[in-house]
Design an enzyme around this catalytic site. Sequence first.
Site, PDB file in Angstrom:
ATOM      1  N   HIS A 280      29.401  46.961  36.476  1.00  0.00           N
ATOM      2  CA  HIS A 280      29.922  45.778  37.172  1.00  0.00           C
ATOM      3  C   HIS A 280      28.810  44.820  37.621  1.00  0.00           C
ATOM      4  O   HIS A 280      29.092  43.684  37.992  1.00  0.00           O
ATOM      5  CB  HIS A 280      30.735  46.216  38.387  1.00  0.00           C
ATOM      6  CG  HIS A 280      31.514  45.117  39.020  1.00  0.00           C
ATOM      7  ND1 HIS A 280      32.515  44.425  38.366  1.00  0.00           N
ATOM      8  CD2 HIS A 280      31.440  44.561  40.268  1.00  0.00           C
ATOM      9  CE1 HIS A 280      33.030  43.510  39.167  1.00  0.00           C
ATOM     10  NE2 HIS A 280      32.390  43.566  40.330  1.00  0.00           N
TER      11      HIS A 280
ATOM     12  N   ASP B 269      32.089  48.791  33.069  1.00  0.00           N
ATOM     13  CA  ASP B 269      32.596  48.280  34.344  1.00  0.00           C
ATOM     14  C   ASP B 269      33.885  48.989  34.720  1.00  0.00           C
ATOM     15  O   ASP B 269      34.866  48.965  33.981  1.00  0.00           O
ATOM     16  CB  ASP B 269      32.844  46.768  34.227  1.00  0.00           C
ATOM     17  CG  ASP B 269      33.089  46.109  35.577  1.00  0.00           C
ATOM     18  OD1 ASP B 269      33.380  46.831  36.555  1.00  0.00           O
ATOM     19  OD2 ASP B 269      32.991  44.869  35.645  1.00  0.00           O
TER      20      ASP B 269
ATOM     21  N   SER C  78      32.304  38.518  40.046  1.00  0.00           N
ATOM     22  CA  SER C  78      33.342  39.279  40.732  1.00  0.00           C
ATOM     23  C   SER C  78      34.225  38.338  41.565  1.00  0.00           C
ATOM     24  O   SER C  78      34.807  37.404  41.014  1.00  0.00           O
ATOM     25  CB  SER C  78      32.683  40.371  41.588  1.00  0.00           C
ATOM     26  OG  SER C  78      33.616  41.370  41.938  1.00  0.00           O
TER      27      SER C  78
END
Length: 253
Positions: free
Chosen positions: A233, A206, A80
């Site tokens: 995610h 995601d 991320s």
Amino acid sequence: MKIIETLGCAQSPVLYMLHGWGVHSALLKPLAEQLSADYQVHLLDLPGHGFNQNQQLSADLTACAQLADDFEPGIWLGWSLGGMLAMNLALNKPHLVQKLVLLCATPCFTQKEHWPHGVESSVLDQFGERIQEDIKQTIRRFLQLEVLGSGDEKDQLKKITQQVFQAPLPDIVSLQAGLQLLRHADLSLSLKNLQMPSLWLTGRRDRMVRPAAVQMASEYSQGKYQMIRGAGHAPFIHHSDELTEIIREFLCH
């Protein structure tokens, strides 16, 4: 950045792991444990996050890249926001990055005319406002978005929340800086300059970083793209075996 824990043999190739916004390195520890059989894995906490409270994260990408100046060259895995920062490091200090593994990461988090697969910037604005009122509740809400679409949101949220709140809450200045990076950073047009091999991993479900964004980034950088079906995610929670196998295969070639 600060090394919080090191796993594996000192004679093995070096692998750095960098977490995302509002959390800390413990979330990636199970993945690190699996990879430590073949690599010396350094788990890092971003400035102002986890057990790295003596630093503050900057919203300046040049300053972020300088955080790794004292590290030896190695493989970098970023999840991320950590993936965006690993990309930035690879572009600005390529001598420090031998290979790059991007997990549910994008070079441009928000929507732009040339990058249609990002989120609306208003989403980040809302988190910025909520941080001023209640940091813990804001992070909990962000974690809800991270597990959204995974198919077992309740179980994943319980597990990830317990792990996140075992460490000190992030510094508010660093949280705001992280949101600024997510809102404004755009490395998409620079990806053509990426020099090292890269692996771009995404979860099919995601909702935070869309698979289309990860696939587009892999094409820009001429990297390898792979989707993990059934994952959201945070694929390292319930898809760690599959994730480890994909990463090992990439790093061995």
